[in-house]
Scaffold this motif. Sequence first.
Motif, PDB file in Angstrom:
ATOM      1  N   ALA A 232      19.590 -20.822  96.567  1.00 36.50           N
ATOM      2  CA  ALA A 232      19.145 -19.437  96.708  1.00 36.50           C
ATOM      3  C   ALA A 232      19.624 -18.714  97.920  1.00 36.50           C
ATOM      4  O   ALA A 232      20.162 -17.521  98.368  1.00 36.50           O
ATOM      5  CB  ALA A 232      17.652 -19.186  96.576  1.00 36.50           C
ATOM      6  N   ALA A 233      19.355 -19.490  99.190  1.00 33.66           N
ATOM      7  CA  ALA A 233      19.856 -18.771 100.554  1.00 33.66           C
ATOM      8  C   ALA A 233      21.331 -18.786 100.792  1.00 33.66           C
ATOM      9  O   ALA A 233      21.955 -18.248 101.718  1.00 33.66           O
ATOM     10  CB  ALA A 233      19.375 -19.820 101.693  1.00 33.66           C
ATOM     11  N   LEU A 234      22.370 -19.567  99.980  1.00 36.03           N
ATOM     12  CA  LEU A 234      23.697 -19.773 100.262  1.00 36.03           C
ATOM     13  C   LEU A 234      24.406 -18.617  99.293  1.00 36.03           C
ATOM     14  O   LEU A 234      25.543 -18.284  99.519  1.00 36.03           O
ATOM     15  CB  LEU A 234      24.324 -21.008  99.980  1.00 36.03           C
ATOM     16  N   VAL A 235      23.665 -17.789  98.455  1.00 35.61           N
ATOM     17  CA  VAL A 235      24.198 -16.839  97.528  1.00 35.61           C
ATOM     18  C   VAL A 235      24.545 -15.483  98.599  1.00 35.61           C
ATOM     19  O   VAL A 235      23.843 -15.208  99.310  1.00 35.61           O
ATOM     20  CB  VAL A 235      23.499 -16.402  96.304  1.00 35.61           C
ATOM     21  N   ARG A 236      25.724 -15.168  98.301  1.00 32.33           N
ATOM     22  CA  ARG A 236      26.040 -13.751  99.056  1.00 32.33           C
ATOM     23  C   ARG A 236      25.208 -12.717  98.956  1.00 32.33           C
ATOM     24  O   ARG A 236      24.917 -12.449  97.672  1.00 32.33           O
ATOM     25  CB  ARG A 236      27.710 -13.588  98.855  1.00 32.33           C
ATOM     26  N   PRO A 237      24.666 -11.859 100.021  1.00 28.21           N
ATOM     27  CA  PRO A 237      23.750 -10.836  99.674  1.00 28.21           C
ATOM     28  C   PRO A 237      24.335  -9.907  98.797  1.00 28.21           C
ATOM     29  O   PRO A 237      25.387  -9.569  99.011  1.00 28.21           O
ATOM     30  CB  PRO A 237      23.194 -10.657 101.104  1.00 28.21           C
ATOM     31  N   GLN A 238      23.624  -9.081  98.219  1.00 29.52           N
ATOM     32  CA  GLN A 238      23.867  -7.972  97.429  1.00 29.52           C
ATOM     33  C   GLN A 238      22.738  -7.171  97.538  1.00 29.52           C
ATOM     34  O   GLN A 238      21.603  -7.412  97.702  1.00 29.52           O
ATOM     35  CB  GLN A 238      24.595  -7.615  96.323  1.00 29.52           C
ATOM     36  N   LYS A 239      22.765  -5.924  96.627  1.00 30.68           N
ATOM     37  CA  LYS A 239      21.480  -5.123  96.490  1.00 30.68           C
ATOM     38  C   LYS A 239      20.483  -5.644  95.711  1.00 30.68           C
ATOM     39  O   LYS A 239      19.210  -5.534  96.526  1.00 30.68           O
ATOM     40  CB  LYS A 239      21.789  -3.729  95.751  1.00 30.68           C
ATOM     41  N   ASN A 240      20.686  -6.067  94.602  1.00 26.61           N
ATOM     42  CA  ASN A 240      19.693  -7.005  93.820  1.00 26.61           C
ATOM     43  C   ASN A 240      20.054  -8.601  93.844  1.00 26.61           C
ATOM     44  O   ASN A 240      21.096  -8.910  94.199  1.00 26.61           O
ATOM     45  CB  ASN A 240      19.714  -6.441  92.569  1.00 26.61           C
ATOM     46  N   LEU A 241      19.060  -9.317  93.706  1.00 24.89           N
ATOM     47  CA  LEU A 241      19.174 -10.890  93.364  1.00 24.89           C
ATOM     48  C   LEU A 241      19.920 -11.062  92.312  1.00 24.89           C
ATOM     49  O   LEU A 241      19.925 -10.618  91.208  1.00 24.89           O
ATOM     50  CB  LEU A 241      17.923 -11.564  93.388  1.00 24.89           C
ATOM     51  N   ARG A 242      21.037 -12.150  92.492  1.00 20.12           N
ATOM     52  CA  ARG A 242      22.066 -12.622  91.493  1.00 20.12           C
ATOM     53  C   ARG A 242      21.277 -13.394  90.767  1.00 20.12           C
ATOM     54  O   ARG A 242      20.121 -14.021  91.034  1.00 20.12           O
ATOM     55  CB  ARG A 242      23.209 -13.001  92.152  1.00 20.12           C
ATOM     56  N   PRO A 243      21.820 -13.406  89.381  1.00 19.12           N
ATOM     57  CA  PRO A 243      20.926 -14.559  88.278  1.00 19.12           C
ATOM     58  C   PRO A 243      20.747 -15.522  88.938  1.00 19.12           C
ATOM     59  O   PRO A 243      19.687 -16.455  88.721  1.00 19.12           O
ATOM     60  CB  PRO A 243      21.689 -14.294  87.046  1.00 19.12           C
ATOM     61  N   ALA A 244      21.832 -16.469  89.679  1.00 19.14           N
ATOM     62  CA  ALA A 244      21.532 -17.676  90.149  1.00 19.14           C
ATOM     63  C   ALA A 244      20.824 -17.952  91.278  1.00 19.14           C
ATOM     64  O   ALA A 244      19.933 -18.989  91.231  1.00 19.14           O
ATOM     65  CB  ALA A 244      23.053 -18.083  90.354  1.00 19.14           C
ATOM     66  N   GLN A 245      20.921 -16.694  92.016  1.00 21.25           N
ATOM     67  CA  GLN A 245      19.741 -16.805  93.097  1.00 21.25           C
ATOM     68  C   GLN A 245      18.558 -16.658  92.588  1.00 21.25           C
ATOM     69  O   GLN A 245      17.405 -17.197  93.094  1.00 21.25           O
ATOM     70  CB  GLN A 245      20.230 -15.653  94.144  1.00 21.25           C
ATOM     71  N   LEU A 246      18.276 -15.578  91.855  1.00 22.81           N
ATOM     72  CA  LEU A 246      16.664 -15.630  91.280  1.00 22.81           C
ATOM     73  C   LEU A 246      16.420 -16.889  90.523  1.00 22.81           C
ATOM     74  O   LEU A 246      15.061 -17.247  90.697  1.00 22.81           O
ATOM     75  CB  LEU A 246      16.808 -14.280  90.102  1.00 22.81           C
ATOM     76  N   ALA A 247      17.230 -17.662  89.846  1.00 25.57           N
ATOM     77  CA  ALA A 247      16.751 -18.530  88.947  1.00 25.57           C
ATOM     78  C   ALA A 247      16.564 -19.845  89.946  1.00 25.57           C
ATOM     79  O   ALA A 247      15.531 -20.402  90.035  1.00 25.57           O
ATOM     80  CB  ALA A 247      17.825 -19.379  87.985  1.00 25.57           C
ATOM     81  N   ALA A 248      17.299 -20.081  90.994  1.00 26.60           N
ATOM     82  CA  ALA A 248      17.047 -21.010  92.042  1.00 26.60           C
ATOM     83  C   ALA A 248      15.918 -20.514  92.999  1.00 26.60           C
ATOM     84  O   ALA A 248      15.083 -21.704  93.497  1.00 26.60           O
ATOM     85  CB  ALA A 248      18.145 -21.049  93.166  1.00 26.60           C
ATOM     86  N   GLY A 249      15.652 -19.406  93.441  1.00 29.30           N
ATOM     87  CA  GLY A 249      14.469 -19.319  94.131  1.00 29.30           C
ATOM     88  C   GLY A 249      13.350 -19.195  93.275  1.00 29.30           C
ATOM     89  O   GLY A 249      12.219 -19.535  94.052  1.00 29.30           O
ATOM     90  N   ALA A 250      13.255 -18.797  92.203  1.00 32.20           N
ATOM     91  CA  ALA A 250      12.013 -18.969  91.379  1.00 32.20           C
ATOM     92  C   ALA A 250      11.339 -20.374  91.095  1.00 32.20           C
ATOM     93  O   ALA A 250      10.391 -21.021  91.202  1.00 32.20           O
ATOM     94  CB  ALA A 250      12.240 -18.608  89.894  1.00 32.20           C
ATOM     95  N   LEU A 251      12.579 -21.340  91.082  1.00 30.45           N
ATOM     96  CA  LEU A 251      12.540 -22.647  90.793  1.00 30.45           C
ATOM     97  C   LEU A 251      11.717 -23.295  92.111  1.00 30.45           C
ATOM     98  O   LEU A 251      10.933 -23.997  92.184  1.00 30.45           O
ATOM     99  CB  LEU A 251      13.590 -23.342  90.487  1.00 30.45           C
ATOM    100  N   GLY A 252      12.310 -22.859  93.222  1.00 31.65           N
ATOM    101  CA  GLY A 252      12.076 -23.289  94.652  1.00 31.65           C
ATOM    102  C   GLY A 252      10.492 -22.966  94.746  1.00 31.65           C
ATOM    103  O   GLY A 252       9.686 -23.575  95.429  1.00 31.65           O
ATOM    104  N   VAL A 253      10.192 -21.681  94.382  1.00 36.10           N
ATOM    105  CA  VAL A 253       8.958 -21.041  94.829  1.00 36.10           C
ATOM    106  C   VAL A 253       7.906 -21.976  93.836  1.00 36.10           C
ATOM    107  O   VAL A 253       6.722 -22.275  94.242  1.00 36.10           O
ATOM    108  CB  VAL A 253       8.828 -19.589  94.446  1.00 36.10           C
TER     109      VAL A 253
END
Length: 262
Positions: free
Chosen positions: A16-37
């Motif tokens: 989740a931390a390695l995904v390039r930033p943009q306005k909203n969370l990308r789907p992969a970032q959202l999924a990885a972040g949710a799993l981590g949380v």
Amino acid sequence: MQSLLTLAALLAYAIAALVRPQKNLRPAQLAAGALGVAVHGALLLLPLLGGQGLYFGVATALSLVAWQSALMLLLFASREPVGTIARWVFAAALLGLAIGMLTPGTAPRVQLDSWLLAVHIACSALAYGVLTLAAMQAGALWMRNRRLHSHPTPATAQGAVPLQTMERVLFQMIGLGFLLLTFSLASGLVVTQDVQAQHLTHKLVFTLVAWAVFASLLAGRWRLGWRGRTAIRWMATGYVVLGLAYFGSKWVLEILLETHWG
């Protein structure tokens, strides 16, 4: 089993931390972040559900705050463009989890035998988590302001979040954090029996000062229209004082004086 769960959460946060930033969370970032949380939260809360109580050493507290920040980021991301700070938040969650697991400390477990104590602890952790999120948002706002002064290119042309939106989200975070901090103070005054005997004097004083700083910031925004650098300075001041209230006083007690809050 715990080691495997920790490794899974660390890996999810890293993705989740390695995904390039943009306005909203990308789907992969959202999924990885949710799993981590989810896994991080299980590691923190399973001892409580098992009747073992909660550790509240400095390292574990850092891990809890980092988890709360990542959790609140996901909640904010459902309605606000907070993708610009997502990398920072997930990286902080990864670091907090690693520190909490590697150096849990020797603080005694706290048994939540009162619903008021549970409310106090929950509000305290959530308040610090949300205000940590606000501090990161203030940092992103400060960097955007610097870039605009150095290279005055319209932010919207670059597909970035407009400054006005970033400020609005910042004050949403501050307002929510202030409300939770108020509940934390109120419930803390009820559950505390003897401030001095329980080694809570410094924590209470610094927390009250931080509360006053955030109250002044919100009042300044409402009455005087504070924004930009003024808002960022007040936010930074309040956050540092709140850090002294919790982590500063806890570090002195546990590391230097070898005692704990009562």
